[in-house]
Enzyme design. Structure first.
Site, PDB file in Angstrom:
ATOM      1  N   THR A  30       1.760   6.747   9.461  1.00  0.00           N
ATOM      2  CA  THR A  30       3.165   6.529   9.827  1.00  0.00           C
ATOM      3  C   THR A  30       3.392   6.516  11.335  1.00  0.00           C
ATOM      4  O   THR A  30       4.445   6.055  11.802  1.00  0.00           O
ATOM      5  CB  THR A  30       4.061   7.636   9.219  1.00  0.00           C
ATOM      6  N   CYS A  34       4.715  15.887  13.120  1.00  0.00           N
ATOM      7  CA  CYS A  34       5.616  16.822  12.440  1.00  0.00           C
ATOM      8  C   CYS A  34       5.251  18.259  12.767  1.00  0.00           C
ATOM      9  O   CYS A  34       4.158  18.564  13.236  1.00  0.00           O
ATOM     10  CB  CYS A  34       5.538  16.652  10.917  1.00  0.00           C
ATOM     11  N   CYS A  38       7.394  20.788   7.846  1.00  0.00           N
ATOM     12  CA  CYS A  38       8.154  19.576   7.535  1.00  0.00           C
ATOM     13  C   CYS A  38       8.376  19.455   6.026  1.00  0.00           C
ATOM     14  O   CYS A  38       7.437  19.614   5.235  1.00  0.00           O
ATOM     15  CB  CYS A  38       7.408  18.345   8.048  1.00  0.00           C
ATOM     16  N   ARG A  63       5.276   9.460  17.551  1.00  0.00           N
ATOM     17  CA  ARG A  63       6.663   9.772  17.857  1.00  0.00           C
ATOM     18  C   ARG A  63       7.128  10.928  16.973  1.00  0.00           C
ATOM     19  O   ARG A  63       6.546  11.195  15.913  1.00  0.00           O
ATOM     20  CB  ARG A  63       7.553   8.552  17.636  1.00  0.00           C
ATOM     21  N   CYS A  68      12.025  16.634  10.507  1.00  0.00           N
ATOM     22  CA  CYS A  68      11.780  18.042  10.858  1.00  0.00           C
ATOM     23  C   CYS A  68      11.960  18.334  12.338  1.00  0.00           C
ATOM     24  O   CYS A  68      11.925  19.498  12.745  1.00  0.00           O
ATOM     25  CB  CYS A  68      10.380  18.471  10.416  1.00  0.00           C
ATOM     26  N   ASP A 437       7.517  58.552  28.040  1.00  0.00           N
ATOM     27  CA  ASP A 437       8.958  58.431  27.829  1.00  0.00           C
ATOM     28  C   ASP A 437       9.427  59.514  26.861  1.00  0.00           C
ATOM     29  O   ASP A 437       8.819  59.741  25.803  1.00  0.00           O
ATOM     30  CB  ASP A 437       9.275  57.047  27.253  1.00  0.00           C
TER      31      ASP A 437
END
Length: 487
Positions: A30, A34, A38, A63, A68, A437
């Site tokens: 694709t 992701c 996703c 890209r 997601c 402390d």
């Protein structure tokens, strides 16, 4: 982690949100990348490639997934639990140093050559500093496009792009949409002019009680406040100043930013995330602390405690000195006096914020005799301010934690408690520890742990490298306002 293919495959198949930001999945069929969680059906293993950063995915030609939104994942916890060159470089890039000073400025702050920085970042993250900064600019642009009505030319300038053409090309390449198409897809809601509203993601679980309780209980009047269900404070930023309002929600932190210069958006977000320790991996932390039978009930009762940190390391160091051996209320009073005398005034139309906390240069002009502090404390404060203004002490994102500790320890009046509380909350060392402390020693006694500093330190070796988080669980046993979410 991205090199462990089997582990990455298991995370993707189970849609494990814990690993969002640890690595990214690029899908060959694709051309998108992701986050592990996703919601779409995972592709076949042979079609997946794993990358250590969004920038590496973008450089490889992928890209961002529109479903997601992997570019909005929480940051990798690696950069806040390490102090090596790559981790310090990533903290500086998140703080916008490459955009303001270029790669030479980044390298100069780190004390390495630009070539060394480039080589190490590429080896670990698959992308150099320019690509990492470009990826960050793209995310800043997306936030401005979707959450403001600024003209696109102003968005491009505010996000750090040198030209409109570069801005358009980058947005199209990273998101496969034009800037105008991105804005058209964004949900429309009533927006307050000049205010940017966004969600800050985190890895669950998160217990907000001690986180917001501590910030609210120690708030310096004029600089910080709890107002209308949000912790609010002023921010000193590279190009101007800002106001931040942060409030906890079940699955995010609601953030409202008012900035005098939109170019400071990336830095403001980065500092708010750091303040609230939002890039931590609470599952890993709690798993290790839970292995100690004395801590297990505390972890089970309120898992996901974070370490309240700071938006300004020098500010916190000054406040740590003012808080030496006095109550929380007295420390706030001392700090408020400094703010009134030396802080820069700001306007706030929504609450009671009035000043920026004075920077070291402003404090260099203070008259020690005017301070209502013991003589030894005045000397400690003025010596600290001198070290910060001269550059002899550096407490920024580029700091080497061990070196900063050593420099602090050389200053008069800086004992182990002050050094370690600065290491924990200003430097962000997740293993900082405060065995001396009083609150820690009291909690240790009640839990049947050793209460002397040496013996408690020996017992706490099993909690490493998460002793700063153990401190939060131990402090939370006390009935004190710092442990309660304000009403």
């Amino acid at each position: 982690m991205h090199t462990d293919t089997e582990r990455c495959l298991r995370a993707v198949r189970s849609k494990d949100a814990r690993f969002d930001g640890w690595f990214f999945t690029a899908v060959l069929t694709t051309g998108i990348y992701c986050r592990p969680s996703c919601p779409v059906v995972p592709p076949k293993p042979e079609n997946m490639r794993f990358h250590p950063s969004a920038a590496a995915c973008q450089q490889a030609g992928f890209r961002a997934c529109k479903r997601c939104r992997p570019d909005t994942s929480p940051g990798s916890p690696e950069w806040n639990q390490r102090a090596d060159l790559v981790a310090r470089a990533m903290r500086l890039i998140a703080d916008g140093v490459v955009d303001r000073e270029g790669v030479p400025g980044l390298a100069d702050r780190l004390g390495y050559s630009a070539r060394q920085v480039e080589r190490q970042l590429r080896a670990e993250l698959g992308a150099g500093p320019l690509a990492l900064a470009r990826s960050q600019r793209a995310q800043t642009a997306r936030l401005l496009i979707e959450t403001t009505t600024l003209p696109m030319a102003e968005v491009a300038f505010a996000a750090g792009f040198a030209s409109i053409r570069t801005f358009n090309d980058t947005v199209r390449e990273v998101f496969a949409l034009s800037p105008s198409a991105l804005r058209a897809r964004a949900p429309r809601s009533a927006a307050t002019p000049g205010v940017i509203s966004l969600r800050l993601p985190f890895r669950a679980p998160l217990t907000p009680d001690n986180l917001f309780g501590h910030l609210a209980a120690t708030a310096v009047p004029g600089v910080e406040e709890w107002h209308a269900g949000a912790y609010r404070r002023t921010l000193r930023l590279p190009y101007g100043h800002g106001l931040a309002a942060l409030s906890p929600a079940p699955d995010h932190i609601a953030c409202r930013l008012t900035l005098t210069d939109q170019r400071d958006l990336t830095v403001a977000i980065s500092r708010c995330r750091r303040l609230l320790d939002l890039d931590a991996d609470p599952v890993a932390v709690d798993e290790q602390l839970r292995a100690d039978p004395a801590l297990a009930p505390l972890v089970d009762k309120a898992p996901g405690r974070r370490v309240p940190r700071t938006v300004d390391e020098a500010e916190f160091a000054v406040r740590a000195v003012l808080g030496q051996q006095v109550s929380t209320a007295a420390a706030r009073t001392h700090a408020a006096r400094l703010v009134t005398a030396y802080g820069e005034p700001v306007e706030d139309t929504e609450g009671g914020l009035s000043h920026l906390f004075p920077d070291p240069e402003a404090l260099a002009a203070l008259d020690p005799e005017a301070l209502a502090l013991p003589r030894s404390r005045r000397r400690t404060l003025t010596t600290l301010v001198a070290a910060l203004t001269s550059g002899g002490l550096r407490l920024g994102a580029e700091s080497d934690w061990d070196e900063a500790r050593a420099r602090l320890g050389e200053l008069p009046g800086f004992g182990p408690w002050t050094v370690e509380v600065i290491a924990m909350r200003a430097l962000g060392d997740p293993d900082a520890f405060l065995p001396g402390d009083l609150g820690i020693r009291r909690a240790a006694r009640e839990l049947g742990l050793p209460s002397t500093p040496a013996a408690l330190t020996a017992r706490a070796a099993a909690w490493r490298p998460w002793r700063a988080y153990a401190v939060q669980y131990l402090w939370a046993t006390d009935d004190h306002p710092i442990n309660e979410l304000p009403a």
